[in-house]
Each structure stands twice: as structure tokens, then as C-alpha cells.
Design a protein around this motif. Structure first.
Motif, mmCIF file in Angstrom:
data_model
loop_
_atom_site.group_PDB
_atom_site.id
_atom_site.type_symbol
_atom_site.label_atom_id
_atom_site.label_comp_id
_atom_site.label_asym_id
_atom_site.label_seq_id
_atom_site.Cartn_x
_atom_site.Cartn_y
_atom_site.Cartn_z
ATOM 1 N N PHE A 414 0.826 -1.212 0.000
ATOM 2 C CA PHE A 414 0.000 0.000 0.000
ATOM 3 C C PHE A 414 0.857 1.257 0.000
ATOM 4 C CE2 PHE A 414 -1.857 3.265 2.879
ATOM 5 C CZ PHE A 414 -2.746 3.813 1.956
ATOM 6 N N VAL A 415 1.838 1.313 0.917
ATOM 7 C CA VAL A 415 2.679 2.506 1.019
ATOM 8 C C VAL A 415 3.462 2.729 -0.266
ATOM 9 C CG1 VAL A 415 4.630 3.559 2.222
ATOM 10 C CG2 VAL A 415 2.822 2.427 3.527
ATOM 11 N N TYR A 416 4.086 1.672 -0.773
ATOM 12 C CA TYR A 416 4.871 1.837 -1.994
ATOM 13 C C TYR A 416 3.981 2.115 -3.206
ATOM 14 C CZ TYR A 416 8.964 0.365 0.650
ATOM 15 O OH TYR A 416 9.978 0.292 1.565
ATOM 16 N N GLY A 417 2.723 1.731 -3.117
ATOM 17 C CA GLY A 417 1.778 2.098 -4.162
ATOM 18 C C GLY A 417 1.566 3.609 -4.196
ATOM 19 N N VAL A 418 1.450 4.215 -3.008
ATOM 20 C CA VAL A 418 1.319 5.675 -2.938
ATOM 21 C C VAL A 418 2.590 6.341 -3.466
ATOM 22 C CG1 VAL A 418 1.041 7.648 -1.390
ATOM 23 C CG2 VAL A 418 -0.302 5.564 -1.010
ATOM 24 N N VAL A 419 3.743 5.767 -3.138
ATOM 25 C CA VAL A 419 5.008 6.303 -3.637
ATOM 26 C C VAL A 419 5.017 6.313 -5.167
ATOM 27 C CG1 VAL A 419 7.503 5.925 -3.777
ATOM 28 C CG2 VAL A 419 6.329 5.634 -1.591
ATOM 29 N N GLU A 421 2.387 6.259 -7.207
ATOM 30 C CA GLU A 421 1.355 7.166 -7.719
ATOM 31 C C GLU A 421 1.850 8.613 -7.750
ATOM 32 O OE1 GLU A 421 -1.964 6.643 -5.160
ATOM 33 O OE2 GLU A 421 -2.275 4.544 -5.715
ATOM 34 N N LEU A 422 2.670 8.986 -6.777
ATOM 35 C CA LEU A 422 3.148 10.360 -6.682
ATOM 36 C C LEU A 422 4.566 10.530 -7.236
ATOM 37 C CD1 LEU A 422 1.736 11.306 -3.155
ATOM 38 C CD2 LEU A 422 0.848 11.959 -5.395
ATOM 39 N N ASN A 423 5.031 9.513 -7.952
ATOM 40 C CA ASN A 423 6.340 9.563 -8.603
ATOM 41 C C ASN A 423 7.460 9.851 -7.603
ATOM 42 O OD1 ASN A 423 7.986 9.342 -10.895
ATOM 43 N ND2 ASN A 423 7.976 11.547 -11.244
ATOM 44 N N GLY A 424 7.392 9.174 -6.449
ATOM 45 C CA GLY A 424 8.410 9.344 -5.423
ATOM 46 C C GLY A 424 9.489 8.286 -5.532
ATOM 47 N N SER A 425 10.248 8.122 -4.469
ATOM 48 C CA SER A 425 11.305 7.116 -4.413
ATOM 49 C C SER A 425 11.088 6.192 -3.224
ATOM 50 C CB SER A 425 12.681 7.786 -4.286
ATOM 51 O OG SER A 425 13.688 6.816 -4.044
ATOM 52 N N VAL A 426 11.358 4.904 -3.420
ATOM 53 C CA VAL A 426 11.177 3.926 -2.344
ATOM 54 C C VAL A 426 12.294 4.019 -1.308
ATOM 55 C CG1 VAL A 426 9.887 2.323 -3.802
ATOM 56 C CG2 VAL A 426 12.381 2.100 -3.631
ATOM 57 N N SER A 427 13.361 4.740 -1.621
ATOM 58 C CA SER A 427 14.440 4.932 -0.648
ATOM 59 C C SER A 427 15.034 6.317 -0.818
ATOM 60 C CB SER A 427 15.537 3.880 -0.828
ATOM 61 O OG SER A 427 16.586 4.109 0.100
ATOM 62 N N ALA A 428 14.953 7.114 0.235
ATOM 63 C CA ALA A 428 15.510 8.466 0.191
ATOM 64 C C ALA A 428 16.972 8.485 0.618
ATOM 65 C CB ALA A 428 14.701 9.394 1.079
ATOM 66 N N GLU A 429 17.280 7.774 1.722
ATOM 67 C CA GLU A 429 18.652 7.852 2.235
ATOM 68 C C GLU A 429 19.147 6.574 2.884
ATOM 69 O OE1 GLU A 429 18.878 10.926 5.194
ATOM 70 O OE2 GLU A 429 17.212 10.153 6.382
ATOM 71 N N HIS A 430 18.316 5.549 3.011
ATOM 72 C CA HIS A 430 18.739 4.331 3.702
ATOM 73 C C HIS A 430 19.241 3.242 2.775
ATOM 74 C CE1 HIS A 430 15.979 5.408 7.349
ATOM 75 N NE2 HIS A 430 17.045 6.167 7.267
ATOM 76 N N GLY A 431 19.016 3.404 1.470
ATOM 77 C CA GLY A 431 19.476 2.396 0.529
ATOM 78 C C GLY A 431 18.438 1.328 0.248
#
Length: 472
Positions: A414-419, A421-431
Motif C-alpha cells: 500500500f505505502v509503496y503504491g502511494v510512492v 502514484e506520486l512519482n516518489g522514491s522507495v528509498s531516500a537515504e537508507h538504501g
């Protein structure tokens, strides 16, 4: 990626390593564990049946070790301070763990070039303190500063609290020495900011999570030491005010914005409810809380300017309330509230953690979609939202009481689905590591993934380094 099978028995490889490097450098895993050694990072990914621990004292030691492992097709996991949250440093069954903890020297501080040359096993806080003693500033900072290593923060391209002004780790590195999978050494310990001599191998290695080579020595870029730091805790009524505060601070504060940490009420309420030693920064309730920091060279002028800026924010009805840190200790008290997530694994042992990023304008929408969706799907669940808003990084801690493996997977989907949909990234700084390799394709195209595979095969054809990390 297709894995190359081990061509020699594990016992033979370990025997070869001991013969070449000696028992002081090569320790059987069982012996290391008997002395309290752990082989898993903070991610919750358990370690497996590890064969041995290799702790080189020099680049040459590591080169010999990797040459032996490469010849045998023996998988290796590189470990820093084991503070990672993606599982990349958790050693698995049949792997050999490599730690550069003995290579921890600060080799040189060059005040003319404003650089520091350090070995990869050096602790981040040690680097910060050495920079201050030399009259400089190394701005990379994160909660694990006292245990994470420079090699580890380069391998993950760590971000932290000051990205908004000083950039990610890669922006603070001028040169890198590394050992490739076959034992060959790349020696690029340059001190130049401008160096367009072909492919940038330094930046290829930074962020590769130990899958393309093992970083051994680094030339770090130092910055002028701030003589004054101003810190405030701000309460705001809506997200539009938050983004207005950010834009105005960036344009009106002479020292710029060195930190802009945003916390939703769920986060602050949880922290204050579970850490009684921490004080509430503001008396009232607010829709958003911002920890704002600026630094500069003139403490007196900066303090006056900072208070004048906050006054204008009140006049323009951007701020509802604010408290200015009037001492170093007061500023530390504010930061203690923001650094509390380091204790979350103890309080929420089965937490589902996310490190995601979006365009700044989409952060509030993303948080609302996620929290509302979780409440509808799992009533009574806990969702803590906070992050480095200036660089679009959102941290999310979720706890669903009694969650099964299937529930955890559903929450992640669910969370990664929202990511997506909004053209985000699954990892910002943790790898990516082991935990996110199956969702990497949500934010990387097939062509990008194919390019990554080609690079991996070119530098590590037998896939011995970080096998199964990032690309699976």
C-alpha cells in the motif's frame, strides 16, 4: 542477477585466507560470535551462518582477501558500523563478513585544501570532532554518528539532518580509494573539486552499498566552521505555512537553512509520551512542528537577524508559535526530540519502517493518503510521520498490533503504491539492501535496472560482493 556458484569448499577458502593473512586478521565466525560479535545491522534482517570475519589492517590486506574470494567465487558482505536499516550489511548463510574497523585512522587534515583524508573504518563523530579541532566543519550528521563509519555512510550515500544546505554524502567527498571484487585497487585520492577526467568512479562507488567495491580511504571536503548557530522550534497550522516558512527562510536568512525538520502531531505525541526526560518544546497543539536551524560566521548579527525573521513570520501569520534556543543546551534539547527514533526499535519491536521521498509539494498529500489509508485498513494502528522536508524525505513508522507476515506485506504494498502514484522514491537515504530490492522497480525503469545490472557484471562478474543486495 544470476549467482555464480562457489567453486571451492568454504573450508578451503577460509584456510586460504588464514594462510595468506593470518589468524589475527581472519577469525572464524563462531569464535567472533563467542566474543559478542553480531553480524546483523539495525534493519531487523537476521544474520545467517557466517563462515568467517576478515578485519584487514591495510588496503593491501583487503586486496589479498578479495582476490582469494574472487578466485573461489566466495560471497562477501561488507560491514561498517551495522547501523543500516535496509539489511545490506546483514551477513547471510555461507558469506564471509569484511569489517574495516581496524582501518580507522585520520591520515591527514589539509588546512590549505580544506580536506581530510581518512580510512573507511573511522567513526563519523570522530571525523566531525577532528574537523572542529582544525577549525573546520564536516556537516554530515545523523543519529548514528557515534557508531556509523565513513565507509558505511559513503556506501549508502547517507543523508541526515543537513542535506538541505550541504548536500548528501557524495557532495562532501573529493576522492576515494577502493578495492574491487577481484582485488584490484582503484586509487583516486584526489583533492580537486573539478575533475572531469572520464567516468566518475568515485560517485559510482558512493551509494553502491558495497556491491561494486569496498571503499578503503576517502578524501572528505571540509567547510568553514560556523561561528553561530540559531535554532528554533516552530508550530504551524497547515502545510502551506510550512512550505512558506521554508521558502522565506531560504531567501531571507543570510546563513541559509542548515536544517528543516518537520514532525506531524502523531510523532511528537508518541515521543513525549514515551520519553519523559524530554521536554515539550511548545505549550500548545499544532498541525505541524518544524525544527529550524541556520548557521553563519557572525553570531551576534545572525541572532538578531534570526529573531527578526521569526518576527516577520508571526506578522505574516505563517507561524502560530515558536521557541528560540537561547543556549547550546536548549538547542540540544530540541534535537533530542528529533533524534528519538534511534530508540523506536526498542519501543516498537515489530515496527514497519519506511524511508521514502517525494517532491516537497507532494509531502503532505502523501502523508495524508498513507495515514488515512492505514486507518481505514487497520483501525487502531500507529503511524508516526516525520522527516527532512527541505529535501523531500519522509520517514514513516507503522505499527499494526498483531501483524502477520501477510499484513506487513500488504502495508508495504500500500505505502509503496502511494510512492509510485506520486512519482516518489522507495528509498531516500537508507538504501535498497535486502529489504527493498523487490520494490526497486517501482521507482526505476527497466532500462535503468538493465544499466545497473551491466555495471554490476562489469565490476563484479562473479557477484561475490553483496550478493542479492539491491538487484536481487
Amino acid at each position: 542477477m544470476t549467482e555464480t556458484p562457489i567453486t571451492l569448499s568454504a573450508a578451503t577458502v577460509v584456510d586460504q585466507l588464514v594462510a595468506a593473512l593470518g589468524p589475527d586478521i581472519v577469525t572464524l565466525a563462531a569464535e567472533a560470535q563467542a566474543d559478542g560479535r553480531r553480524f546483523a545491522d539495525w534493519s531487523g534482517v537476521p544474520s545467517g551462518d557466517v563462515l568467517a570475519l576478515v578485519r584487514p589492517r591495510s588496503t593491501e590486506d583487503l586486496s589479498r582477501a578479495l582476490a582469494i574470494c574472487h578466485s573461489a567465487g566466495q560471497p562477501v558482505t561488507v560491514q561498517g558500523g551495522l547501523t543500516g536499516l535496509a539489511g545490506g550489511a546483514s551477513a547471510l548463510d555461507g558469506e564471509i563478513a569484511v569489517s574495516l574497523e581496524r582501518m580507522k585512522a585520520i591520515e591527514e587534515v589539509d588546512p590549505i585544501s580544506a580536506t581530510m583524508t581518512v580510512q573507511a573504518g573511522c567513526i563519523l563523530q570522530t571525523v566531525q570532532e577532528a574537523a572542529l579541532q582544525a577549525g573546520y566543519f564536516f556537516p554530515l550528521d545523523l543519529g548514528a554518528r557515534g557508531s556509523c563509519t565513513i565507509g558505511g555512510v559513503l556506501a549508502t550515500n547517507a543523508g541526515g539532518n543537513r542535506v538541505i544546505k550541504y548536500g548528501m554524502t557524495r557532495d562532501l567527498v573529493l576522492g576515494v580509494e577502493a578495492v574491487l571484487a577481484d582485488g584490484s585497487v582503484i586509487s583516486g585520492l584526489h583533492k580537486m573539486l573539478k575533475n572531469n577526467s572520464g567516468y566518475d568512479l568515485k560517485n559510482l562507488l558512493i551509494g553502491s552499498e558495497g556491491t561494486l567495491g569496498v571503499i578503503t580511504r576517502v578524501v572528505l571536503r571540509l567547510r568553514p566552521r560556523p561561528l553561530g548557530v540559531s535554532t528554533a522550534w516552530c508550530g504551524l497550522s497547515n502545510f502551506e505555512s510550512v512550505t512558506s516558512l521554508l521558502r522565506r527562510a531560504q531567501s531571507e536568512l543570510a546563513g541559509g537553512v542548515s536544517a528543516f525538520e518537520v514532525m506531524w502531531p502523531s510523532y511528537l505525541g508518541f515521543v513525549l509520551g514515551n520519553f519523559p526526560e524530554l521536554r515539550r518544546p511548545l505549550a500548545g497543539e499544532h498541525a505541524f512542528h518544524v525544527l529550524l536551524e541556520t548557521d553563519g560566521a557572525d553570531p551576534e548579527a545572525q541572532g538578531e537577524q534570526f529573531e527578526g525573521f521569526l518576527g516577520r513570520m508571526f506578522e505574516d501569520e505563517i507561524l502560530d508559535d515558536a521557541a528560540v534556543a537561547m543556549s547550546d543546551q536548549a538547542a540540544l534539547d530540541f534535537w533530542a526530540v528529533r533524534d528519538a527514533p534511534g530508540e523506536f526499535p526498542r519501543l516498537i519491536p515489530k515496527m514497519i519502517a519506511f524511508d521514502i521521498s517525494f517532491a516537497v509539494r507532494d509531502l503532505a498529500d502523501a502523508a495524508e493518503r498513507i495515514t488515512q489509508g492505514l486507518d481505514e485498513r487497520y483501525p487502531g494502528s500507529l503511524a508516526l510521520v516525520y522527516g527532512h522536508l527541505g529535501d523531500g524525505n519522509l520517514h514513516l513508522i507503522i505499527d499494526v498490533p498483531g501483524a502477520t507476515k501477510e499484513v506487513v506485506e500488504a502495508v508495504e504494498a500500500f505505502v509503496y503504491g502511494v510512492v509510485s502514484e506520486l512519482n516518489g522514491s522507495v528509498s531516500a537515504e537508507h538504501g535498497i539492501g535486502l529489504k527493498k530490492r523487490n520494490v526497486l522497480s517501482r521507482t526505476r525503469t527497466p532500462a535503468e535496472l538493465a544499466a545497473m545490472v551491466a555495471i554490476k557484471r562489469g565490476l563484479d562478474p562473479k557477484s561475490i560482493l553483496g550478493r542479492g543486495r539491491i538487484l536481487g
